[in-house]
Write an enzyme that holds these catalytic residues in place. Structure first.
Site, short mmCIF file in Angstrom:
data_model
loop_
_atom_site.label_atom_id
_atom_site.label_comp_id
_atom_site.label_asym_id
_atom_site.label_seq_id
_atom_site.Cartn_x
_atom_site.Cartn_y
_atom_site.Cartn_z
N CYS A 257 112.73 13.00 -9.34
CA CYS A 257 112.87 13.05 -7.89
C CYS A 257 111.53 13.44 -7.27
O CYS A 257 110.90 14.42 -7.70
CB CYS A 257 113.95 14.08 -7.52
SG CYS A 257 114.13 14.34 -5.75
N CYS B 122 111.93 17.21 -5.68
CA CYS B 122 112.13 18.45 -6.45
C CYS B 122 111.77 18.33 -7.92
O CYS B 122 111.90 19.29 -8.67
CB CYS B 122 113.58 18.92 -6.30
SG CYS B 122 114.78 17.84 -7.10
N CYS C 217 119.97 12.81 -5.57
CA CYS C 217 119.53 13.82 -6.52
C CYS C 217 120.51 14.99 -6.44
O CYS C 217 120.79 15.49 -5.34
CB CYS C 217 118.12 14.29 -6.17
SG CYS C 217 117.56 15.67 -7.19
N CYS D 65 118.54 18.45 -5.12
CA CYS D 65 118.11 18.67 -3.73
C CYS D 65 118.88 17.83 -2.70
O CYS D 65 118.68 18.00 -1.51
CB CYS D 65 116.62 18.42 -3.59
SG CYS D 65 116.13 16.68 -3.73
N CYS E 286 119.83 0.81 -8.07
CA CYS E 286 118.77 0.22 -7.25
C CYS E 286 118.11 1.37 -6.48
O CYS E 286 118.69 1.91 -5.54
CB CYS E 286 119.39 -0.82 -6.31
SG CYS E 286 118.20 -1.76 -5.38
#
Length: 161
Positions: free
Chosen positions: A75, A78, A123, A126, A147
């Site tokens: 991510c 984070c 995610c 976060c 995607c």
């Protein structure tokens, strides 16, 4: 006439689903939480647009669309590990595509922004928006296509060479 009547009958259900989803989303607490002002200051403009405003980058413009080095995609907000390069494939959609991710680090939500239900990928650390999941992935593996927007990711190269 029948389609109009059916639409009118189903409209309250669709609206209630959207409301319920949004209420659930607002109640969830994430391990990494920051103010929108802090996210905006820390993230590049496109990453903020994608991760915090559930935006989408234009197809074929992201840095990881045609990128195939060994490593892990994390991510961008984070640094939580989300996808392994071994699960990446060219879907020809214009966005990085994976047939699976690190399940415990992904949140599967429902998105009605286009007027119908889609599986939104976020995610789980976060709450950042990553992209969407579709059922048109490789049949030899999972049949799924995650995607993902390049702007939502950062790449960590594999150092075992």
């Amino acid at each position: 006439m029948k389609k109009t009547l059916l639409t009118l009958l189903l409209l309250p259900f669709v609206v209630s689903c959207q409301t319920t989803n949004k209420e659930t989303q607002e109640k969830k607490k994430y391990a990494v939480e920051k103010t929108e002002a802090t996210w905006k200051k820390e993230l590049p403009e496109m990453a903020y647009f994608v991760l915090r405003q559930a935006g989408t980058e234009s197809p074929f413009t992201g840095e990881y669309d045609k990128f195939y080095e060994a490593g892990v995609y994390a991510c961008a907000a984070c640094k939580t590990k989300l996808y392994y390069s071994k699960d990446k494939y060219d879907s020809k959609s214009g966005w990085p595509s994976f047939d699976q991710g690190v399940t415990e680090n992904l949140e599967f939500d429902v998105d009605y922004k286009l007027g119908y239900a889609r599986t939104e990928l976020k995610c789980n650390t976060c709450g950042g928006h990553l992209g969407h999941m579709f059922n048109d992935g490789p049949r030899k593996t999972t049949g799924k296509r995650h995607c993902i927007n390049s702007a939502a990711l950062t790449f960590i190269p594999d150092t075992d060479e």
